[in-house]
Scaffold this motif. Structure first.
Motif, PDB file in Angstrom:
ATOM      1  N   LEU A 232      37.835  15.760  38.301  1.00  0.00           N
ATOM      2  CA  LEU A 232      37.076  15.191  39.290  1.00  0.00           C
ATOM      3  C   LEU A 232      37.792  14.670  40.576  1.00  0.00           C
ATOM      4  CD1 LEU A 232      33.916  13.764  37.329  1.00  0.00           C
ATOM      5  CD2 LEU A 232      34.360  16.068  38.203  1.00  0.00           C
ATOM      6  N   PRO A 233      38.133  15.182  41.430  1.00  0.00           N
ATOM      7  CA  PRO A 233      39.024  14.268  42.411  1.00  0.00           C
ATOM      8  C   PRO A 233      38.356  13.262  43.098  1.00  0.00           C
ATOM      9  CG  PRO A 233      38.005  16.566  43.485  1.00  0.00           C
ATOM     10  CD  PRO A 233      37.573  16.409  42.090  1.00  0.00           C
ATOM     11  N   LEU A 242      33.146  10.690  45.751  1.00  0.00           N
ATOM     12  CA  LEU A 242      32.397   9.629  44.985  1.00  0.00           C
ATOM     13  C   LEU A 242      30.836  10.080  44.404  1.00  0.00           C
ATOM     14  CD1 LEU A 242      32.175   5.993  46.417  1.00  0.00           C
ATOM     15  CD2 LEU A 242      30.253   7.037  45.523  1.00  0.00           C
ATOM     16  N   HIS A 243      30.334  10.561  45.537  1.00  0.00           N
ATOM     17  CA  HIS A 243      28.907  10.955  44.860  1.00  0.00           C
ATOM     18  C   HIS A 243      28.901  12.051  43.853  1.00  0.00           C
ATOM     19  CE1 HIS A 243      27.069   8.111  47.780  1.00  0.00           C
ATOM     20  NE2 HIS A 243      27.816   8.768  48.764  1.00  0.00           N
ATOM     21  N   GLU A 244      29.753  13.047  44.098  1.00  0.00           N
ATOM     22  CA  GLU A 244      29.912  14.172  43.377  1.00  0.00           C
ATOM     23  C   GLU A 244      30.237  13.828  41.819  1.00  0.00           C
ATOM     24  OE1 GLU A 244      30.534  15.742  47.280  1.00  0.00           O
ATOM     25  OE2 GLU A 244      31.376  13.860  46.004  1.00  0.00           O
ATOM     26  N   MET A 245      31.159  12.776  41.665  1.00  0.00           N
ATOM     27  CA  MET A 245      31.528  12.006  40.430  1.00  0.00           C
ATOM     28  C   MET A 245      30.481  11.522  39.600  1.00  0.00           C
ATOM     29  SD  MET A 245      34.119   8.900  39.428  1.00  0.00           S
ATOM     30  CE  MET A 245      32.922   7.836  39.808  1.00  0.00           C
ATOM     31  N   VAL A 246      29.851  10.690  40.398  1.00  0.00           N
ATOM     32  CA  VAL A 246      28.610   9.906  39.953  1.00  0.00           C
ATOM     33  C   VAL A 246      27.429  11.031  39.449  1.00  0.00           C
ATOM     34  CG1 VAL A 246      26.562   8.348  40.268  1.00  0.00           C
ATOM     35  CG2 VAL A 246      28.869   7.972  41.254  1.00  0.00           C
ATOM     36  N   ALA A 247      27.131  11.967  40.008  1.00  0.00           N
ATOM     37  CA  ALA A 247      26.317  12.976  39.901  1.00  0.00           C
ATOM     38  C   ALA A 247      26.606  13.746  38.549  1.00  0.00           C
ATOM     39  CB  ALA A 247      26.109  14.018  40.924  1.00  0.00           C
ATOM     40  N   ARG A 248      28.010  14.005  38.443  1.00  0.00           N
ATOM     41  CA  ARG A 248      28.450  14.832  37.274  1.00  0.00           C
ATOM     42  C   ARG A 248      28.423  14.089  36.086  1.00  0.00           C
ATOM     43  NH1 ARG A 248      28.090  18.809  34.191  1.00  0.00           N
ATOM     44  NH2 ARG A 248      29.847  19.699  33.219  1.00  0.00           N
ATOM     45  N   VAL A 249      28.597  12.865  35.931  1.00  0.00           N
ATOM     46  CA  VAL A 249      28.558  11.908  34.930  1.00  0.00           C
ATOM     47  C   VAL A 249      26.889  12.040  34.534  1.00  0.00           C
ATOM     48  CG1 VAL A 249      28.700   9.390  34.201  1.00  0.00           C
ATOM     49  CG2 VAL A 249      30.576  10.516  35.541  1.00  0.00           C
ATOM     50  N   PHE A 250      26.195  11.969  35.340  1.00  0.00           N
ATOM     51  CA  PHE A 250      24.747  11.867  35.085  1.00  0.00           C
ATOM     52  C   PHE A 250      24.341  13.028  34.436  1.00  0.00           C
ATOM     53  CE2 PHE A 250      20.314  13.248  36.082  1.00  0.00           C
ATOM     54  CZ  PHE A 250      19.692  12.276  35.288  1.00  0.00           C
ATOM     55  N   GLU A 251      24.881  14.267  34.769  1.00  0.00           N
ATOM     56  CA  GLU A 251      24.659  15.542  33.925  1.00  0.00           C
ATOM     57  C   GLU A 251      25.303  15.567  32.570  1.00  0.00           C
ATOM     58  OE1 GLU A 251      26.639  18.573  36.680  1.00  0.00           O
ATOM     59  OE2 GLU A 251      24.992  18.366  38.188  1.00  0.00           O
TER      60      GLU A 251
END
Length: 330
Positions: A232-233, A242-251
């Motif tokens: 995750l860059p 930033l938002h992509e990382m948090v969303a992926r952690v939630f998934e």
């Protein structure tokens, strides 16, 4: 023969002299040994540093064996929908990640080993809180002994790699540490120990400072790393990823959020309950209150697939993300 000590060495030496605990002195000595020039002029200095390091490690180990109950500084109770714990080498950007996604009081500096104990913070994915934990750095030669329990108790491990500075070397240090403690899933690691406790953890790689790294660095790192990680860059400077990382952690937490509704009132849409995917209405009732769950008679559901809003559902009804549930008790 002159030692020709570098500015990095003097920084580490200054840190050693100002250290307040033996654990911190150990880390400082590790850094001094890492950056000291290696030639005949420093032979005696390096031997002296290794001697000091050995004595401190022995003192710390013996102190831990002596009687008396000690507080586990590495115990971080879980909060929110799940817990992401970071691992990385000195100055990889762990604290910057935590500072960017939460309000935690982390110490973001250019000096290594600024983080000495776990620092938890809460990040948000939409209306869901997820705990993120900054951790002391590890080196090829040292990691605080009690730290492994923090990783064993978390939901997701985030390997933090500064892709602008020797990313492959950082990756080798982190994967060796995690593998040595059976935290990475593979064909050689049992998923559970003898007591049935889950060992391996879901693991992602958070690539920091991508704004300063050459194009293709992440792809090259992935090719040279034997394990099939998800990368995750992220850039604390620009906010990219930033938002992509948090969303992926939630998934990856594999949870659903459910909004409770009292009969005759509007649902509470601000603080959802989070449950593992596959949980049922009965599981929700137990989450809210164990004694009330025993009196659960029926439930109604809204915003669920394949049923009408307000339709009655069974206790065994499997919950879906963003579903609204109204519980009826005897």
């Amino acid at each position: 023969m002159p030692a020709n000590l570098t500015p990095d060495y003097f920084k580490a030496e200054k840190w050693f002299k100002s250290a307040s605990t033996d654990e911190e002195r150990i880390l400082a000595l590790e850094e001094m040994l890492r950056v000291i020039p290696k030639h005949k002029g420093t032979d005696h200095m390096r031997a002296d540093l290794r001697k000091k390091l050995s004595k401190l490690r022995t003192a710390v180990e013996e102190g831990g064996k002596k009687g008396g109950k000690r507080t586990d500084i590495f115990h971080v109770p879980k909060n929110g929908a799940g817990q992401l714990v970071l691992v990385g080498t000195p100055n990889c950007g762990k604290s910057s990640v935590v500072a960017a996604v939460s309000k935690a009081s982390v110490n973001v500096t250019d000096f290594p080993f600024a983080t000495q104990t776990p620092v938890p913070g809460m990040m948000y994915h939409e209306d869901v809180q997820i705990e993120i934990v900054d951790m002391p750095p590890i080196t090829p030669d040292y990691a605080p002994a009690g730290m492994v329990n923090t990783y064993r108790n978390c939901d997701i491990i985030g390997i933090v790699i500064d892709v602008a500075a020797d990313p492959l070397e950082q990756m080798e240090v982190c994967t060796e540490y995690l593998q040595s403690h059976r935290l990475l899933p593979d064909e050689n690691t049992d998923e559970q120990d003898e007591q049935g406790n889950r060992l391996a953890r879901k693991t992602i790689v958070i690539c920091t400072k991508i704004d300063a790294a050459p194009d293709g660095t992440i792809e090259t790192l992935a090719e040279l790393t034997e394990r099939d990680f998800e990368y995750l860059p992220f850039s604390a400077h620009t906010g990219e990823g930033l938002h992509e990382m948090v969303a992926r952690v939630f998934e990856l937490l594999n949870v659903v959020r459910v909004y409770a509704k009292k009969p005759g009132k509007e649902p509470d849409m601000k603080e959802p309950f989070t449950l593992d995917k596959g949980s049922t209405v009965e599981d929700l009732a137990f989450t809210i209150h164990r004694e009330l769950a025993e009196k659960l008679q029926s439930a109604r559901a809204w915003n669920a697939p394949d049923i009408h809003d307000g339709q009655n559902v069974q206790k065994t009804h499997e919950l879906t993300d963003k579903e609204i549930i109204e519980l009826h008790f005897a």
